[in-house]
Design a protein around this motif. Structure first.
Motif, PDB file in Angstrom:
ATOM      1  N   ILE A 144      -7.413  -0.230  -6.437  1.00  4.85           N
ATOM      2  CA  ILE A 144      -6.213  -1.049  -6.623  1.00  4.85           C
ATOM      3  C   ILE A 144      -5.777  -1.705  -5.313  1.00  4.85           C
ATOM      4  N   GLU A 145      -6.038  -1.031  -4.183  1.00  6.20           N
ATOM      5  CA  GLU A 145      -5.659  -1.616  -2.897  1.00  6.20           C
ATOM      6  C   GLU A 145      -6.399  -2.933  -2.654  1.00  6.20           C
ATOM      7  N   ASP A 146      -7.674  -2.982  -3.056  1.00  3.80           N
ATOM      8  CA  ASP A 146      -8.454  -4.207  -2.865  1.00  3.80           C
ATOM      9  C   ASP A 146      -7.938  -5.327  -3.759  1.00  3.80           C
ATOM     10  N   VAL A 147      -7.627  -4.978  -5.022  1.00  2.00           N
ATOM     11  CA  VAL A 147      -7.106  -5.986  -5.941  1.00  2.00           C
ATOM     12  C   VAL A 147      -5.741  -6.476  -5.461  1.00  2.00           C
ATOM     13  N   ALA A 148      -4.903  -5.534  -4.998  1.00  2.00           N
ATOM     14  CA  ALA A 148      -3.570  -5.903  -4.513  1.00  2.00           C
ATOM     15  C   ALA A 148      -3.671  -6.875  -3.343  1.00  2.00           C
ATOM     16  N   GLU A 149      -4.597  -6.619  -2.438  1.00  2.00           N
ATOM     17  CA  GLU A 149      -4.757  -7.513  -1.285  1.00  2.00           C
ATOM     18  C   GLU A 149      -5.126  -8.923  -1.740  1.00  2.00           C
ATOM     19  N   GLN A 150      -6.024  -9.005  -2.724  1.00  2.00           N
ATOM     20  CA  GLN A 150      -6.431 -10.320  -3.222  1.00  2.00           C
ATOM     21  C   GLN A 150      -5.283 -11.028  -3.936  1.00  2.00           C
ATOM     22  N   ILE A 151      -4.590 -10.292  -4.802  1.00  2.00           N
ATOM     23  CA  ILE A 151      -3.497 -10.891  -5.575  1.00  2.00           C
ATOM     24  C   ILE A 151      -2.359 -11.334  -4.662  1.00  2.00           C
ATOM     25  N   ILE A 152      -1.966 -10.470  -3.728  1.00  2.00           N
ATOM     26  CA  ILE A 152      -0.873 -10.817  -2.823  1.00  2.00           C
ATOM     27  C   ILE A 152      -1.270 -11.998  -1.939  1.00  2.00           C
ATOM     28  N   GLY A 153      -2.519 -12.017  -1.521  1.00  2.00           N
ATOM     29  CA  GLY A 153      -2.990 -13.160  -0.738  1.00  2.00           C
ATOM     30  C   GLY A 153      -2.881 -14.454  -1.522  1.00  2.00           C
ATOM     31  N   ARG A 209       0.835  -1.212   0.000  1.00  2.00           N
ATOM     32  CA  ARG A 209       0.000   0.000   0.000  1.00  2.00           C
ATOM     33  C   ARG A 209       0.867   1.259   0.000  1.00  2.00           C
ATOM     34  N   ALA A 210       1.961   1.224   0.744  1.00  2.00           N
ATOM     35  CA  ALA A 210       2.865   2.382   0.774  1.00  2.00           C
ATOM     36  C   ALA A 210       3.481   2.611  -0.603  1.00  2.00           C
ATOM     37  N   ASN A 211       3.825   1.532  -1.279  1.00  2.00           N
ATOM     38  CA  ASN A 211       4.390   1.627  -2.623  1.00  2.00           C
ATOM     39  C   ASN A 211       3.374   2.213  -3.603  1.00  2.00           C
ATOM     40  N   ILE A 212       2.143   1.722  -3.524  1.00  2.00           N
ATOM     41  CA  ILE A 212       1.076   2.215  -4.397  1.00  2.00           C
ATOM     42  C   ILE A 212       0.815   3.695  -4.130  1.00  2.00           C
ATOM     43  N   SER A 213       0.773   4.068  -2.848  1.00  2.00           N
ATOM     44  CA  SER A 213       0.509   5.462  -2.492  1.00  2.00           C
ATOM     45  C   SER A 213       1.605   6.388  -3.022  1.00  2.00           C
ATOM     46  N   PHE A 214       2.866   5.977  -2.883  1.00  2.00           N
ATOM     47  CA  PHE A 214       3.979   6.793  -3.382  1.00  2.00           C
ATOM     48  C   PHE A 214       3.872   6.952  -4.896  1.00  2.00           C
ATOM     49  N   ALA A 215       3.600   5.854  -5.585  1.00  2.00           N
ATOM     50  CA  ALA A 215       3.508   5.907  -7.051  1.00  2.00           C
ATOM     51  C   ALA A 215       2.358   6.799  -7.505  1.00  2.00           C
ATOM     52  N   GLU A 228       3.464  -3.950  -9.303  1.00  2.00           N
ATOM     53  CA  GLU A 228       3.800  -3.029 -10.403  1.00  2.00           C
ATOM     54  C   GLU A 228       2.847  -3.235 -11.583  1.00  2.00           C
ATOM     55  N   GLY A 229       2.552  -4.498 -11.883  1.00  2.00           N
ATOM     56  CA  GLY A 229       1.610  -4.784 -12.970  1.00  2.00           C
ATOM     57  C   GLY A 229       0.233  -4.219 -12.688  1.00  2.00           C
ATOM     58  N   LEU A 230      -0.213  -4.339 -11.442  1.00  2.00           N
ATOM     59  CA  LEU A 230      -1.517  -3.788 -11.062  1.00  2.00           C
ATOM     60  C   LEU A 230      -1.539  -2.274 -11.203  1.00  2.00           C
ATOM     61  N   MET A 231      -0.434  -1.624 -10.854  1.00  2.00           N
ATOM     62  CA  MET A 231      -0.384  -0.169 -10.977  1.00  2.00           C
ATOM     63  C   MET A 231      -0.499   0.254 -12.433  1.00  2.00           C
ATOM     64  N   SER A 232       0.146  -0.505 -13.325  1.00  2.00           N
ATOM     65  CA  SER A 232       0.043  -0.199 -14.753  1.00  2.00           C
ATOM     66  C   SER A 232      -1.384  -0.381 -15.237  1.00  2.00           C
TER      67      SER A 232
END
Length: 201
Positions: free
Chosen positions: A183-192, A97-103, A167-171
């Motif tokens: 994107i935070e919700d998708v990231a949580e699912q993908i990382i899980g 989440r910190a990475n996504i927020s910075f980007a 990174e792919g999700l951010m793109s």
């Protein structure tokens, strides 16, 4: 005849820092290709030659922006990783989440940083900064390994597996291909899902 003082010249206590601040703002407005040293000096109010002592070329300025970006990103990710949260997945999600927020907050800078990172002619300082900035990922994977939540192995490629997905999700998010889902919700699912694959059997 009254004694009229001449206007004092515009003085910068730290011209280098001012150049970087103005350059980053311009980078976000117009992108790296259109960024202009001449326009930056005009905006600051100094001569065209004033920046040359600090940045002999536009590329040296862009490299300095990338270096500064990696130092800031590293601080953000390290802070996210410095958690006493015992749950490994939550620790990993905090970094993502910190990475996504910075980007999100620094879109053009983020693109510049990682484009610069791929060049073969970057300075050792910039190369080291780009490496150090992302150490929060492997260190968190090591924490997961230590508590038995992640399979043994080199933590760097394991962390890369996770953050390549981020990174792919951010793109995809920038291109509007997540269907409006945060994107935070998708990231949580993908990382899980990835962590299920990396959990010890």
């Amino acid at each position: 005849m009254p004694n009229i003082e001449k206007p004092k010249p515009y003085h910068h206590g730290d011209l280098r820092a001012t150049l970087l601040t103005v350059a980053e703002a311009m980078l976000e407005r117009v992108g790296a290709e259109a960024l202009s040293l001449r326009e930056i000096t005009r905006e600051i109010g100094v001569s065209n030659n004033a920046p040359r002592r600090h940045f002999p070329s536009k590329q040296s300025l862009l490299d300095a922006l990338a270096l500064q970006g990696f130092l800031r990103l590293g601080a953000v990710l390290d802070q996210a990783a410095a958690s006493d949260q015992p749950d490994f997945l939550q620790r990993l999600l905090a970094i993502a989440r910190a990475n996504i927020s910075f980007a999100r907050q620094h879109r053009a800078l983020f693109r510049l940083m990682f484009a610069t990172k791929q060049r073969t002619d970057i300075s050792p300082e910039l190369q080291q900064a780009s490496y150090n900035a992302l150490l929060a990922g492997p260190s968190t994977i090591m924490y997961g390994q230590g508590i038995g939540a992640v399979v043994p192995g080199d933590p760097i490629p394991l962390a890369l597996t996770v953050f390549a997905a981020v990174e792919g999700l951010m793109s995809l998010s920038v291109d509007g291909k997540l269907g409006g889902v945060p994107i935070e919700d998708v990231a949580e699912q993908i990382i899980g899902n990835i962590m299920q694959g990396l959990a010890p059997r």
